[in-house]
Design a protein around this motif. Structure first.
Motif, PDB file in Angstrom:
ATOM      1  N   ASP A 166       0.812  -1.216   0.000  1.00 29.11           N
ATOM      2  CA  ASP A 166       0.000   0.000   0.000  1.00 29.11           C
ATOM      3  C   ASP A 166       0.847   1.267   0.000  1.00 29.11           C
ATOM      4  O   ASP A 166       0.305   2.369  -0.145  1.00 29.11           O
ATOM      5  CB  ASP A 166      -0.918   0.013   1.235  1.00 29.11           C
ATOM      6  N   ARG A 176      -7.544  -7.435   5.787  1.00 35.62           N
ATOM      7  CA  ARG A 176      -7.950  -6.077   5.413  1.00 35.62           C
ATOM      8  C   ARG A 176      -8.930  -5.436   6.387  1.00 35.62           C
ATOM      9  O   ARG A 176      -9.313  -4.285   6.204  1.00 35.62           O
ATOM     10  CB  ARG A 176      -8.573  -6.092   4.019  1.00 35.62           C
ATOM     11  N   TRP A 207       4.233   6.190  11.338  1.00 35.56           N
ATOM     12  CA  TRP A 207       3.154   5.215  11.534  1.00 35.56           C
ATOM     13  C   TRP A 207       2.744   5.170  12.998  1.00 35.56           C
ATOM     14  O   TRP A 207       3.566   5.521  13.875  1.00 35.56           O
ATOM     15  CB  TRP A 207       3.640   3.818  11.086  1.00 35.56           C
ATOM     16  N   THR A 267      -3.576   7.024   9.033  1.00 32.30           N
ATOM     17  CA  THR A 267      -5.015   6.788   8.902  1.00 32.30           C
ATOM     18  C   THR A 267      -5.580   7.462   7.654  1.00 32.30           C
ATOM     19  O   THR A 267      -5.073   8.497   7.213  1.00 32.30           O
ATOM     20  CB  THR A 267      -5.745   7.317  10.152  1.00 32.30           C
ATOM     21  N   ALA A 276      -9.605   3.669   7.791  1.00 33.32           N
ATOM     22  CA  ALA A 276      -8.628   2.600   7.581  1.00 33.32           C
ATOM     23  C   ALA A 276      -7.291   3.046   8.155  1.00 33.32           C
ATOM     24  O   ALA A 276      -6.917   4.225   8.059  1.00 33.32           O
ATOM     25  CB  ALA A 276      -8.489   2.282   6.094  1.00 33.32           C
ATOM     26  N   THR A 277      -6.562   2.107   8.726  1.00 28.57           N
ATOM     27  CA  THR A 277      -5.305   2.419   9.412  1.00 28.57           C
ATOM     28  C   THR A 277      -4.217   1.446   8.985  1.00 28.57           C
ATOM     29  O   THR A 277      -4.475   0.247   8.822  1.00 28.57           O
ATOM     30  CB  THR A 277      -5.489   2.352  10.934  1.00 28.57           C
ATOM     31  N   GLN A 278      -3.010   1.980   8.808  1.00 28.28           N
ATOM     32  CA  GLN A 278      -1.820   1.172   8.536  1.00 28.28           C
ATOM     33  C   GLN A 278      -0.897   1.275   9.744  1.00 28.28           C
ATOM     34  O   GLN A 278      -0.496   2.371  10.131  1.00 28.28           O
ATOM     35  CB  GLN A 278      -1.109   1.646   7.270  1.00 28.28           C
ATOM     36  N   TYR A 327      -3.160  -1.471   4.857  1.00 24.25           N
ATOM     37  CA  TYR A 327      -4.233  -0.712   5.504  1.00 24.25           C
ATOM     38  C   TYR A 327      -5.389  -1.647   5.818  1.00 24.25           C
ATOM     39  O   TYR A 327      -5.718  -2.537   5.023  1.00 24.25           O
ATOM     40  CB  TYR A 327      -4.726   0.401   4.581  1.00 24.25           C
TER      41      TYR A 327
END
Length: 616
Positions: free
Chosen positions: A142, A346, A390, A393, A413-415, A422
């Motif tokens: 991503d 996911r 990190w 969002t 969504a968050t990584q 994400y």
């Protein structure tokens, strides 16, 4: 004198035309410059900084030659470096003196260990044919704004800024291709070549005209006279009428000769025009001057005040849409196959927990509908977090433009780190009357608000508990004045549902020998708050509601008549100790700034059964 000027015009025409042709031939410089990057170390990855691509201005052409698969990706320089932090790689940079250098960078840290459950999900997604990024391969990460693959050779035209970088690899295990070159288009236009040819053609035509006029003048004056003309012999007058037809024809040659001389002048001018036209036809657009075209005045756009310390957005709008589309594809596959392992790649937190229960129910009860689907692009609103580190969002709002009866959806969504994908942690439907607050555009992004921030009318980490109290006590809650309950459709729905269940329970035998109680509390998922342009925030929280039924008589039992979901989750139809059913609510609020004087208002919600258990 006319012949002198004609010769001068010919000389000027020759000089001008020759100069124009020379600019397009012998004096024409190269149109590209090429640079070999000189990567020699056998490393699985090569990172090329954006400064290298901008060594020269213009379009950049990346050329890679290798054996087998070639992988390339474009991303922010910091993101590429973060993804490569756990391994060694070739780093191609631009030195202070402008030379291109390549060095080997050693690993700076270890990648976090892949949890067994995470790896299980990755394996399941791989088996399902879904592309899921992980630390072992660069494909599908991503982080990449763009990625491309080719066999044996690759040519890509780019326009990269200094803040971007290119990652080159083979398969992530074997050495990356070392035959890498860059080339730039050089401006070798000759804007005066065309005008010089035109001016030369004009001078040529002027010279021809002067030459023709000189010839004409000379013939009219019988040419140069170096001595006197001898006396003419005496002749007898002859009348015109005495000429016979032959004589008349002979005398008519004078008129015919005049016409021939005019024809020769026309014939002489035609080659000049043909030559000039031939020369001009060989001049391309870059042989002429380019004048700046007037540009349209852009329409004014709303001014967004960006904090001085705000970083750049973590992703671009196109990158965010690509990420969310991948999430939607994976979630749809998981919903179809009822695979919680695939979903876990996911989805996370409250969204994943609700789906786990839903998959269990749908396995036993086919009539149970699937939960709200993760929408695919295009999205109406995308706001990435302005952050280089990190976790990071993305907030997105989706609406079906073709079908207005479908409720809009909002998600977060968050990584968690550079090696993780994400994952959607909050997903809800927007209320029909909800007015989305003013959000920053995707190219600027927005900051997250600290959970304990005092800049809002209520700290984000207190919203879930406060609203839970409102769900339990209604307007009697001490927190009720903080919420705009006039636009809240979720509270009346919950209140009416609880009262209906209580009435049904009291009307049965269990109601005479047992109790039914309701309670709400802050859920397990941490709140997420993204700042709006008016100093407020969109806050996503998780609330858990419980329904607890207990017998009040020793030999009484609680039966689950008419509640197949609880039966499917507990595996029993009755209990002497009672049952507790938990529902998970995902709620999105707009929390205004401290000085706004506004109240917190609900934007959207979703409520799904989370678990059911027999009380001990």
């Amino acid at each position: 004198m006319r012949f002198v000027w004609a010769v001068a015009s010919f000389v000027i025409a020759a000089v001008l035309i020759a100069g124009g042709i020379a600019q397009r031939t012998v004096f024409l410089g190269p149109n590209t410059e090429r640079a070999e990057l000189g990567v020699s170390a056998d490393q699985p990855y090569t990172m090329i900084d954006g400064e290298v691509f901008n060594k020269l201005p213009g379009v950049q052409t990346l050329q890679i030659v290798g054996n087998g698969q070639i992988f390339g990706a474009i991303a922010a320089k910091d993101d590429v470096a973060a993804w490569l932090a756990d391994r060694s790689y070739n780093h191609v940079t631009l030195a202070d003196d402008g030379t291109i250098t390549s060095t080997v960078v050693a690993p700076a840290q270890e990648a976090p260990a892949v949890d067994e459950s995470v790896q299980k999900g990755i394996d399941a997604a791989t088996t399902a044919g879904l592309i899921t990024p992980n630390a072992a391969t660069p494909v599908g990460s991503d982080l990449w704004t763009d990625e491309f693959t080719s066999d044996d050779s690759m040519i890509r035209k780019l326009r990269l800024p200094d803040t971007m970088a290119v990652l080159v690899a083979a398969d992530g295990q074997n050495p990356a291709p070392s035959d890498i070159a860059l080339s730039w288009a050089i401006d070798n236009s000759t804007p005066w070549a065309g005008p010089l040819v035109v001016l030369g053609g004009i001078a040529l035509i002027v010279g021809i005209l002067l030459y023709v006029l000189g010839i004409r003048h000379m013939r009219r004056s019988r040419g140069p006279r170096r001595r006197g003309v001898p006396p003419l012999p005496e002749t007898q007058p002859i009348s015109v009428g005495e000429l016979d037809a032959d004589d008349a024809a002979g005398k008519g040659v004078i008129s015919s000769g005049t016409k021939k001389r005019g024809g020769r002048r026309t014939f002489i001018a035609i080659p000049a025009l043909v030559v000039s036209g031939a020369l001009l036809s060989g001049c391309t657009a870059d042989a002429w001057p380019k004048f700046d075209e007037p540009t349209a005045t852009p329409s004014p756009t709303p001014t967004v005040i960006v904090p001085e310390d705000q970083e750049t957005p973590s992703v671009t709008e196109q990158q965010a849409e690509k990420i969310l589309d991948r999430i939607a594809t994976t979630a749809a596959a998981a919903d179809s196959s009822l695979s919680i392992d695939v979903a876990s790649t996911r989805l996370s937190d409250a969204v994943l927990a609700a789906r786990a229960t839903n998959y269990t129910l749908r396995t036993t009860l086919p009539d149970v509908p699937a939960l709200t689907a993760v929408p695919s692009k295009p999205y109406q609103i995308i706001v990435p977090e302005a952050k280089s580190g990190w976790p990071r969002t993305i907030l997105a709002v989706w609406q079906d433009e073709a079908d207005t009866t479908v409720a809009p959806r909002i998600l977060i969504a968050t990584q968690n780190d550079a090696w993780s994908p994400y994952k959607v942690s909050y997903l809800a439907q927007l209320e029909a009357s909800a007015q989305t607050p003013n959000l920053a555009p995707a190219e600027l992004g927005a900051n997250l608000v600290r959970p304990d921030s005092s800049l809002l009318v209520m700290a984000p980490d207190q919203v879930a508990a406060a609203y839970s109290d409102v769900l339990d006590k209604g307007t009697a809650s001490e927190f009720a004045p903080s919420f705009n309950l006039d636009v809240d459709t979720f509270l009346p729905k919950i209140t009416a549902g609880r009262q209906e269940q209580l009435n049904t329970f009291n009307a049965t035998a269990e109601g005479q020998t047992g109790t039914l109680e309701f309670a709400a509390r802050a859920g397990a998922s941490a709140p997420v708050a993204l700042m709006t342009v008016d100093n407020g925030a969109i806050v996503a929280v998780n609330v858990e509601e419980t329904e607890t039924s207990k017998p009040t008589v020793a030999d009484a039992v609680i039966k689950l008549d008419g509640n197949p979901k609880v039966t499917a989750l507990t595996g029993v139809t009755q209990s002497q100790t009672g049952f507790q059913t938990t529902y998970s609510d995902q709620l999105f609020f707009f929390v205004p700034g401290q000085s706004s004087g506004e109240k917190i208002r609900l934007l959207g919600f979703s409520s799904d059964i989370l678990k059911a258990e027999v009380l001990p």
